[in-house]
Scaffold this motif. Structure first.
Motif, PDB file in Angstrom:
ATOM      1  N   ASP A 102       8.890  39.022  -5.172  1.00 33.80           N
ATOM      2  CA  ASP A 102       9.987  38.765  -3.602  1.00 33.80           C
ATOM      3  C   ASP A 102      10.865  37.794  -4.466  1.00 33.80           C
ATOM      4  OD1 ASP A 102      11.663  39.368  -1.714  1.00 33.80           O
ATOM      5  OD2 ASP A 102      10.685  38.945  -0.801  1.00 33.80           O
ATOM      6  N   PRO A 103      11.484  37.884  -5.625  1.00 32.85           N
ATOM      7  CA  PRO A 103      12.596  36.482  -6.082  1.00 32.85           C
ATOM      8  C   PRO A 103      13.806  36.288  -5.692  1.00 32.85           C
ATOM      9  CG  PRO A 103      12.618  38.336  -7.064  1.00 32.85           C
ATOM     10  CD  PRO A 103      11.179  38.671  -6.441  1.00 32.85           C
ATOM     11  N   LEU A 111      -5.028  26.884  -4.658  1.00 31.34           N
ATOM     12  CA  LEU A 111      -5.233  28.457  -4.597  1.00 31.34           C
ATOM     13  C   LEU A 111      -3.392  28.739  -3.466  1.00 31.34           C
ATOM     14  CD1 LEU A 111      -8.310  29.060  -3.554  1.00 31.34           C
ATOM     15  CD2 LEU A 111      -7.512  29.943  -5.742  1.00 31.34           C
ATOM     16  N   GLY A 112      -3.551  28.133  -2.684  1.00 34.37           N
ATOM     17  CA  GLY A 112      -2.439  28.346  -1.497  1.00 34.37           C
ATOM     18  C   GLY A 112      -0.994  28.504  -2.445  1.00 34.37           C
ATOM     19  N   GLY A 113      -0.905  27.393  -3.470  1.00 36.38           N
ATOM     20  CA  GLY A 113       0.412  27.631  -4.057  1.00 36.38           C
ATOM     21  C   GLY A 113       0.551  28.523  -4.957  1.00 36.38           C
ATOM     22  N   TYR A 114      -0.387  28.712  -5.740  1.00 34.71           N
ATOM     23  CA  TYR A 114      -0.926  30.014  -7.103  1.00 34.71           C
ATOM     24  C   TYR A 114      -0.916  31.657  -5.942  1.00 34.71           C
ATOM     25  CZ  TYR A 114      -3.776  33.701  -8.975  1.00 34.71           C
ATOM     26  OH  TYR A 114      -3.841  34.874  -9.885  1.00 34.71           O
ATOM     27  N   TYR A 115      -0.975  31.623  -4.785  1.00 36.74           N
ATOM     28  CA  TYR A 115      -0.962  32.705  -3.540  1.00 36.74           C
ATOM     29  C   TYR A 115       0.273  32.750  -3.543  1.00 36.74           C
ATOM     30  CZ  TYR A 115      -5.794  33.723  -4.016  1.00 36.74           C
ATOM     31  OH  TYR A 115      -7.389  33.784  -4.594  1.00 36.74           O
ATOM     32  N   HIS A 116       1.126  32.009  -3.111  1.00 36.33           N
ATOM     33  CA  HIS A 116       2.659  31.856  -2.983  1.00 36.33           C
ATOM     34  C   HIS A 116       3.113  32.283  -4.154  1.00 36.33           C
ATOM     35  CE1 HIS A 116       3.521  30.502   1.621  1.00 36.33           C
ATOM     36  NE2 HIS A 116       2.392  29.935   1.324  1.00 36.33           N
ATOM     37  N   LEU A 117       2.815  31.478  -5.119  1.00 33.62           N
ATOM     38  CA  LEU A 117       3.830  31.766  -6.489  1.00 33.62           C
ATOM     39  C   LEU A 117       3.395  33.350  -6.888  1.00 33.62           C
ATOM     40  CD1 LEU A 117       5.634  30.575  -8.851  1.00 33.62           C
ATOM     41  CD2 LEU A 117       3.295  29.951  -9.411  1.00 33.62           C
ATOM     42  N   ARG A 118       2.583  34.593  -6.374  1.00 33.40           N
ATOM     43  CA  ARG A 118       2.422  35.223  -6.942  1.00 33.40           C
ATOM     44  C   ARG A 118       2.771  36.149  -5.742  1.00 33.40           C
ATOM     45  NH1 ARG A 118      -2.429  37.226  -9.751  1.00 33.40           N
ATOM     46  NH2 ARG A 118      -1.473  39.438  -8.502  1.00 33.40           N
ATOM     47  N   ALA A 119       3.309  35.856  -5.053  1.00 27.61           N
ATOM     48  CA  ALA A 119       4.351  36.448  -3.737  1.00 27.61           C
ATOM     49  C   ALA A 119       5.811  36.218  -3.885  1.00 27.61           C
ATOM     50  CB  ALA A 119       4.319  35.697  -2.212  1.00 27.61           C
ATOM     51  N   ALA A 164       9.754  34.093  -1.150  1.00 27.94           N
ATOM     52  CA  ALA A 164      10.023  33.277  -2.385  1.00 27.94           C
ATOM     53  C   ALA A 164      10.990  32.085  -1.798  1.00 27.94           C
ATOM     54  CB  ALA A 164      11.560  33.887  -2.943  1.00 27.94           C
ATOM     55  N   ARG A 165      11.672  32.169  -0.258  1.00 25.24           N
ATOM     56  CA  ARG A 165      11.909  30.682   0.414  1.00 25.24           C
ATOM     57  C   ARG A 165      10.714  30.163   0.973  1.00 25.24           C
ATOM     58  NH1 ARG A 165      15.958  34.551   0.968  1.00 25.24           N
ATOM     59  NH2 ARG A 165      15.142  35.851   2.989  1.00 25.24           N
ATOM     60  N   LEU A 166       9.365  30.458   1.371  1.00 25.79           N
ATOM     61  CA  LEU A 166       8.240  30.984   2.219  1.00 25.79           C
ATOM     62  C   LEU A 166       7.701  29.752   0.987  1.00 25.79           C
ATOM     63  CD1 LEU A 166       6.975  30.140   4.830  1.00 25.79           C
ATOM     64  CD2 LEU A 166       5.890  31.945   4.093  1.00 25.79           C
ATOM     65  N   ALA A 167       7.728  30.439  -0.352  1.00 23.09           N
ATOM     66  CA  ALA A 167       6.628  30.078  -1.311  1.00 23.09           C
ATOM     67  C   ALA A 167       7.299  28.512  -1.968  1.00 23.09           C
ATOM     68  CB  ALA A 167       6.615  30.628  -2.627  1.00 23.09           C
ATOM     69  N   ARG A 168       8.972  28.571  -1.786  1.00 21.30           N
ATOM     70  CA  ARG A 168       9.091  27.370  -1.713  1.00 21.30           C
ATOM     71  C   ARG A 168       8.853  25.799  -0.566  1.00 21.30           C
ATOM     72  NH1 ARG A 168      13.500  28.931  -4.315  1.00 21.30           N
ATOM     73  NH2 ARG A 168      13.059  29.149  -6.030  1.00 21.30           N
ATOM     74  N   PHE A 169       8.662  26.326   0.320  1.00 23.01           N
ATOM     75  CA  PHE A 169       8.495  25.441   1.590  1.00 23.01           C
ATOM     76  C   PHE A 169       7.744  25.012   1.125  1.00 23.01           C
ATOM     77  CE2 PHE A 169       5.979  24.659   5.321  1.00 23.01           C
ATOM     78  CZ  PHE A 169       7.170  23.523   5.547  1.00 23.01           C
ATOM     79  N   TYR A 170       6.660  25.289   0.778  1.00 23.37           N
ATOM     80  CA  TYR A 170       4.839  25.565   0.738  1.00 23.37           C
ATOM     81  C   TYR A 170       4.671  24.788  -1.131  1.00 23.37           C
ATOM     82  CZ  TYR A 170      -0.501  25.522   0.475  1.00 23.37           C
ATOM     83  OH  TYR A 170      -1.576  25.142  -0.526  1.00 23.37           O
ATOM     84  N   ILE A 171       5.166  25.109  -1.893  1.00 19.59           N
ATOM     85  CA  ILE A 171       5.419  24.200  -3.421  1.00 19.59           C
ATOM     86  C   ILE A 171       5.642  23.262  -3.086  1.00 19.59           C
ATOM     87  CG2 ILE A 171       5.372  24.853  -5.393  1.00 19.59           C
ATOM     88  CD1 ILE A 171       5.203  27.762  -5.483  1.00 19.59           C
ATOM     89  N   LEU A 172       6.862  23.081  -2.890  1.00 17.41           N
ATOM     90  CA  LEU A 172       7.623  21.428  -2.430  1.00 17.41           C
ATOM     91  C   LEU A 172       6.908  20.383  -1.913  1.00 17.41           C
ATOM     92  CD1 LEU A 172      11.231  22.230  -3.475  1.00 17.41           C
ATOM     93  CD2 LEU A 172       9.462  22.335  -5.570  1.00 17.41           C
ATOM     94  N   ARG A 173       6.657  21.354  -0.473  1.00 14.41           N
ATOM     95  CA  ARG A 173       6.551  20.362   0.642  1.00 14.41           C
ATOM     96  C   ARG A 173       4.735  19.891   1.115  1.00 14.41           C
ATOM     97  NH1 ARG A 173      10.923  18.650   4.151  1.00 14.41           N
ATOM     98  NH2 ARG A 173      12.396  20.528   3.168  1.00 14.41           N
ATOM     99  N   LEU A 221      10.875  31.682 -12.589  1.00 13.18           N
ATOM    100  CA  LEU A 221      10.451  30.554 -10.685  1.00 13.18           C
ATOM    101  C   LEU A 221      10.417  29.442 -11.526  1.00 13.18           C
ATOM    102  CD1 LEU A 221       9.107  33.358  -8.833  1.00 13.18           C
ATOM    103  CD2 LEU A 221      11.465  32.189  -8.471  1.00 13.18           C
ATOM    104  N   PRO A 222      10.636  28.178 -12.637  1.00 14.10           N
ATOM    105  CA  PRO A 222      11.142  27.298 -13.783  1.00 14.10           C
ATOM    106  C   PRO A 222      10.188  26.213 -12.566  1.00 14.10           C
ATOM    107  CG  PRO A 222      12.599  27.713 -13.873  1.00 14.10           C
ATOM    108  CD  PRO A 222      12.300  28.680 -13.369  1.00 14.10           C
TER     109      PRO A 222
END
Length: 571
Positions: free
Chosen positions: A527-528, A515-523, A533-542, A470-471
């Motif tokens: 569940d790639p 920390l939120g980005g870290y835990y979303h990445l673990r999620a 993963a879709r929610l993690a993408r929203f958090y990490i990018l936005r 997940l680069p």
């Protein structure tokens, strides 16, 4: 809409993000098997949905009242409390030697959060008792433990904490309440306390107050404060509530929210109490209860955020308004881009805050189970972040929930506004979020940032391992951790505390963002291809990119703040 306990989120977080299995692998928490935790969460969730959630509006519309010196609680609260007590939900983490379940604090955190989402006004009562139980377990004499802990653990008696006085709010050292020795091992407590959550009720046999006061030989400030256990009714020779003590509820506050939770002004007129911990050591003892409560209050914010989110999602999924751009969509406002943005932000923020809180619980559990200093330092570091970010999330999500409802959010009958009114105080009590931030940049950095650097090492190692799969998500998290590392290095190099304090709030929020980005990445790694993963993408990018501006703010210092004179501010 009816509240639904987010059990799948807790399961996923425990299994894939915060690693509860390492807690269960310890001897102390060996009984916290996956089956046991599943049973606890399921049963607690059912109680929250069926019993507590229907009390939410009742408490708001029919507040607690003081009638002829007696506190009358909201309709149905007595039955709700009975369900909490009989279910054992007061004592999940309490010592089994006195009747507690002895389960991990991480599990307690999840249950408390569900109760907060269902009915925050009532949940505040057992939360106070849980904190008192922990304070007594650590600091009380064996005689006090044997008398009071079994009653508190069963929920037959309730507990409170009494710190604040009219002239002594955040500056606890300014308190004036007095304690005079009675000559028989007890003390006469005299003074007035304000903002006492659940200072009294009409459904427990006794109410036990932990009261900060000064002995006659006490020095000024916090070093001269002692802690006393002062019951509403003095236990008789059998341990049953006997004679009424010399204390009373003077009045109940009229508040913005939490109407179902009676917030009392308490008066002590030579009330009999017993010393908890050493003389003049009251602040250390009370901090045990306060740290427990700070984790719990962070969970309160997250719980209210969950309730507000579910309420808003249901409304947005049903409300038709205007043409929506989604072909084959529902035709409801959930299909509008801005409404979708708000709902996604709410859900992503809740996940991040919940993960931080549960990680704090795991760190507390590991510290207790292993005695390792690194785990204690991790728990101490995460506590102010959990409290501040959890409650800030509750406030922002509840506010967004009103916005999703549009004009109807401003109308009380929809219930959207209650979430916002109820949760607002969580950023204030148990130490304001500004004080939590100051604690983070001062006391929690007295180790030269060692605990923070250890956590950042963990984040960067995990992000490094995720780069292959997940680069696009792993690289932003790694970069954010490195940026935060530079800010911590700058921070610990500042000897002037006011320079640290000036940027403390944005620093804490930036830390929570990373920390939120870290835990979303673990999620996402777990569940790639799925929703995680879709929610993690929203958090990490936005949302994660906000850390850059926050850390820039944190590093400006204090000079420009004080360059603004009082005349400038008044102009």
């Amino acid at each position: 809409m009816p509240y639904r306990a987010p059990l799948s989120d807790y399961r996923f977080l425990f299994d894939h993000v915060v690693d509860l299995k390492k807690v269960a692998a310890t001897e102390k928490f060996a009984e916290a098997t996956p089956d046991m935790v599943e049973a606890i969460l399921t049963e607690a969730g059912r109680m929250c949905e069926d019993v507590l959630a229907p009390l939410q509006r009742r408490g708001d519309l029919h507040p607690a009242k003081l009638e002829n010196g007696v506190v009358r609680t909201s309709p149905g609260f007595a039955d709700g409390y009975r369900a909490i007590a009989e279910g054992g939900w007061v004592s999940i983490a309490a010592d089994p030697d006195h009747g507690g379940m002895g389960l991990p604090m991480a599990v307690t955190t999840a249950v408390n959060e569900m109760m907060s989402a269902a009915c925050l006004s009532l949940q505040l009562n057992p939360l106070m008792t849980q904190g008192q139980i922990e304070a007594l377990e650590h600091h009380a004499s064996d005689a006090l433990k044997s008398l009071y802990l079994p009653k508190l653990i069963t929920g037959a008696w309730a507990g409170t904490m009494n710190l604040t006085e009219p002239q002594a709010g955040s500056d606890v050292g300014a308190l004036r309440s007095k304690a005079e020795p009675n000559g028989d091992g007890s003390y006469a407590i005299t003074g007035q306390k304000i903002y006492i959550s659940w200072g009294d009720n009409d459904f427990t046999e006794n109410v036990c107050h932990l009261v900060l006061a000064r002995l006659p030989d006490a020095v000024e400030g916090t070093k001269g404060i002692s802690l006393f256990l002062v019951p509403k009714y003095l236990p008789d020779d059998t341990g049953a509530p006997g004679q009424a003590n010399e204390l009373r509820v003077v009045s109940l506050e009229h508040k913005m929210g939490l109407h179902g939770s009676p917030t009392a002004v308490m008066e002590y007129s030579g009330a009999k109490g017993w010393l908890v911990g050493p003389e003049h050591g009251g602040m250390k003892c009370m901090f045990t209860m306060m740290n427990n409560a700070r984790l719990g209050v962070g969970g309160q914010g997250i719980g209210v955020a969950e309730g507000a989110y579910q309420h808003a999602l249901a409304y947005a999924s049903d409300r038709k308004q205007g043409r929506t751009p989604v072909e084959g969509g529902t035709g409801a406002i959930v299909d509008h881009a801005d409404v979708r943005r708000m709902l996604a932000t709410m859900k992503a923020e809740i996940f991040a805050a919940r993960a931080i809180a549960l990680s704090c619980g795991v760190a507390i559990d590991m510290a207790r189970a292993t005695g390792e200093a690194d785990w204690s330092a991790r728990a101490a570091l995460l506590t102010p972040i959990t409290k501040a970010f959890g409650t800030d999330t509750g406030i922002s999500v509840a506010d967004m929930g009103v916005q999703v409802h549009g004009g109807m959010g401003f109308i009380e009958e929809t219930g959207a506004a209650q979430f916002s009114r109820d949760v607002r105080v969580t950023a204030i009590y148990e130490g304001t979020n500004g004080i939590q931030s100051m604690d983070l940049v001062a006391r929690k950095m007295m180790d030269g940032g060692e605990a923070a650097f250890g956590l950042l090492d963990e984040i960067e190692a995990m992000a490094e391992s995720a780069k292959a799969t997940l680069p696009d998500l792993a690289m932003p998290v790694w970069n954010a951790a490195e940026t935060l590392r530079e800010a911590v290095e700058w921070l610990v190099g500042q000897s002037d505390m006011n320079t640290r304090f000036a940027g403390a709030v944005p620093f804490l929020r930036a830390f929570a963002r990373v920390l939120g980005g870290y835990y979303h990445l673990r999620a996402a790694v777990a569940d790639p291809e799925g929703a995680r993963a879709r929610l993690a993408r929203f958090y990490i990018l936005r949302l994660l990119p906000e850390h850059v501006g926050l850390l820039a703010h944190a590093r400006v210092g204090a000079e420009d703040l004080y360059a603004l004179s009082l005349e400038d501010l008044a102009a």
